[in-house]
Scaffold this motif. Structure first.
Motif, PDB file in Angstrom:
ATOM      1  N   ARG A   9       0.787  -1.349  -0.052  1.00  0.00           N
ATOM      2  CA  ARG A   9      -0.101  -0.055  -0.121  1.00  0.00           C
ATOM      3  C   ARG A   9       1.090   1.363   0.142  1.00  0.00           C
ATOM      4  O   ARG A   9       1.902   1.391   1.022  1.00  0.00           O
ATOM      5  CB  ARG A   9      -0.878  -0.045   1.145  1.00  0.00           C
ATOM      6  CG  ARG A   9      -1.928  -1.104   1.260  1.00  0.00           C
ATOM      7  CD  ARG A   9      -3.046  -1.007   2.615  1.00  0.00           C
ATOM      8  NE  ARG A   9      -2.288  -1.088   3.615  1.00  0.00           N
ATOM      9  CZ  ARG A   9      -2.391  -0.514   4.584  1.00  0.00           C
ATOM     10  NH1 ARG A   9      -3.055   0.532   4.485  1.00  0.00           N
ATOM     11  NH2 ARG A   9      -1.511  -0.588   5.740  1.00  0.00           N
ATOM     12  N   ARG A  14      -3.534   7.854  -1.636  1.00  0.00           N
ATOM     13  CA  ARG A  14      -4.545   6.850  -1.121  1.00  0.00           C
ATOM     14  C   ARG A  14      -5.842   7.707  -1.059  1.00  0.00           C
ATOM     15  O   ARG A  14      -5.806   8.935  -0.748  1.00  0.00           O
ATOM     16  CB  ARG A  14      -3.897   6.755   0.227  1.00  0.00           C
ATOM     17  CG  ARG A  14      -3.043   5.721   0.571  1.00  0.00           C
ATOM     18  CD  ARG A  14      -2.709   5.591   2.148  1.00  0.00           C
ATOM     19  NE  ARG A  14      -1.805   4.610   2.388  1.00  0.00           N
ATOM     20  CZ  ARG A  14      -1.531   4.004   3.320  1.00  0.00           C
ATOM     21  NH1 ARG A  14      -2.121   4.376   4.428  1.00  0.00           N
ATOM     22  NH2 ARG A  14      -0.360   3.022   3.631  1.00  0.00           N
ATOM     23  N   ALA A  17      -7.532   3.392   2.178  1.00  0.00           N
ATOM     24  CA  ALA A  17      -6.466   2.539   2.679  1.00  0.00           C
ATOM     25  C   ALA A  17      -5.374   2.317   1.742  1.00  0.00           C
ATOM     26  O   ALA A  17      -4.096   1.851   2.239  1.00  0.00           O
ATOM     27  CB  ALA A  17      -6.876   1.163   3.220  1.00  0.00           C
ATOM     28  N   VAL A  19      -5.354   0.408  -0.686  1.00  0.00           N
ATOM     29  CA  VAL A  19      -5.368  -0.943  -1.535  1.00  0.00           C
ATOM     30  C   VAL A  19      -5.567  -0.990  -2.926  1.00  0.00           C
ATOM     31  O   VAL A  19      -4.749  -1.542  -3.788  1.00  0.00           O
ATOM     32  CB  VAL A  19      -6.634  -2.054  -0.772  1.00  0.00           C
ATOM     33  CG1 VAL A  19      -6.687  -3.153  -1.527  1.00  0.00           C
ATOM     34  CG2 VAL A  19      -6.375  -2.259   0.522  1.00  0.00           C
ATOM     35  N   TYR A  52     -11.515  -6.551   0.078  1.00  0.00           N
ATOM     36  CA  TYR A  52     -10.726  -5.278   0.513  1.00  0.00           C
ATOM     37  C   TYR A  52     -10.134  -5.140   1.857  1.00  0.00           C
ATOM     38  O   TYR A  52      -9.160  -4.779   2.124  1.00  0.00           O
ATOM     39  CB  TYR A  52     -11.734  -4.087  -0.034  1.00  0.00           C
ATOM     40  CG  TYR A  52     -10.998  -2.628   0.085  1.00  0.00           C
ATOM     41  CD1 TYR A  52     -10.483  -2.302  -1.188  1.00  0.00           C
ATOM     42  CD2 TYR A  52     -11.038  -1.824   1.330  1.00  0.00           C
ATOM     43  CE1 TYR A  52      -9.755  -1.099  -0.944  1.00  0.00           C
ATOM     44  CE2 TYR A  52     -10.299  -0.874   1.236  1.00  0.00           C
ATOM     45  CZ  TYR A  52     -10.003  -0.150   0.173  1.00  0.00           C
ATOM     46  OH  TYR A  52      -9.267   1.070   0.325  1.00  0.00           O
ATOM     47  N   TRP A  56      -6.422  -4.989   3.233  1.00  0.00           N
ATOM     48  CA  TRP A  56      -6.045  -3.720   4.157  1.00  0.00           C
ATOM     49  C   TRP A  56      -5.127  -4.212   5.262  1.00  0.00           C
ATOM     50  O   TRP A  56      -4.355  -3.459   5.626  1.00  0.00           O
ATOM     51  CB  TRP A  56      -7.454  -2.946   4.576  1.00  0.00           C
ATOM     52  CG  TRP A  56      -6.936  -1.643   5.134  1.00  0.00           C
ATOM     53  CD1 TRP A  56      -5.785  -1.220   5.627  1.00  0.00           C
ATOM     54  CD2 TRP A  56      -8.056  -0.732   5.609  1.00  0.00           C
ATOM     55  NE1 TRP A  56      -6.084   0.134   6.262  1.00  0.00           N
ATOM     56  CE2 TRP A  56      -7.478   0.313   6.327  1.00  0.00           C
ATOM     57  CE3 TRP A  56      -9.494  -0.703   5.635  1.00  0.00           C
ATOM     58  CZ2 TRP A  56      -8.362   1.362   7.041  1.00  0.00           C
ATOM     59  CZ3 TRP A  56     -10.267   0.100   5.830  1.00  0.00           C
ATOM     60  CH2 TRP A  56      -9.717   1.356   6.642  1.00  0.00           C
ATOM     61  N   ASN A  61       2.765  -1.308   4.355  1.00  0.00           N
ATOM     62  CA  ASN A  61       2.963   0.027   3.886  1.00  0.00           C
ATOM     63  C   ASN A  61       4.199  -0.002   3.180  1.00  0.00           C
ATOM     64  O   ASN A  61       5.155  -0.647   3.190  1.00  0.00           O
ATOM     65  CB  ASN A  61       2.836   0.951   4.942  1.00  0.00           C
ATOM     66  CG  ASN A  61       1.479   1.518   5.513  1.00  0.00           C
ATOM     67  OD1 ASN A  61       0.708   1.354   4.635  1.00  0.00           O
ATOM     68  ND2 ASN A  61       1.317   1.429   6.954  1.00  0.00           N
TER      69      ASN A  61
END
Length: 62
Positions: A9, A14, A17, A19, A52, A56, A61
């Motif tokens: 991610r 963004r 989140a 995704v 999703y 998440w 990250n």
């Protein structure tokens, strides 16, 4: 500019989140197109919203 092919991610671009942005970056499409695909897919029966949420929680990250 190098394009990251790792599924993660991103910290930039963004909305909720990240995704859809991460998936778009991984598959080489626009984040807007990926978001549109996700919204349209939510109109169909299936576990899209659950997928999703799982992504998440699972995707790291950048």
């Amino acid at each position: 500019m190098t394009v990251s092919r790792r599924l993660a991610r991103p910290r930039d671009n963004r909305w909720i989140a990240g995704v859809c942005s991460g998936l778009a970056r991984r598959f080489g499409v626009s984040p807007g197109i990926m978001r549109l695909i996700f919204v349209i897919s939510c109109l169909l029966p299936g576990p899209q919203f659950i997928a999703y949420l799982v992504l998440w929680a699972v995707l790291p990250n950048e």
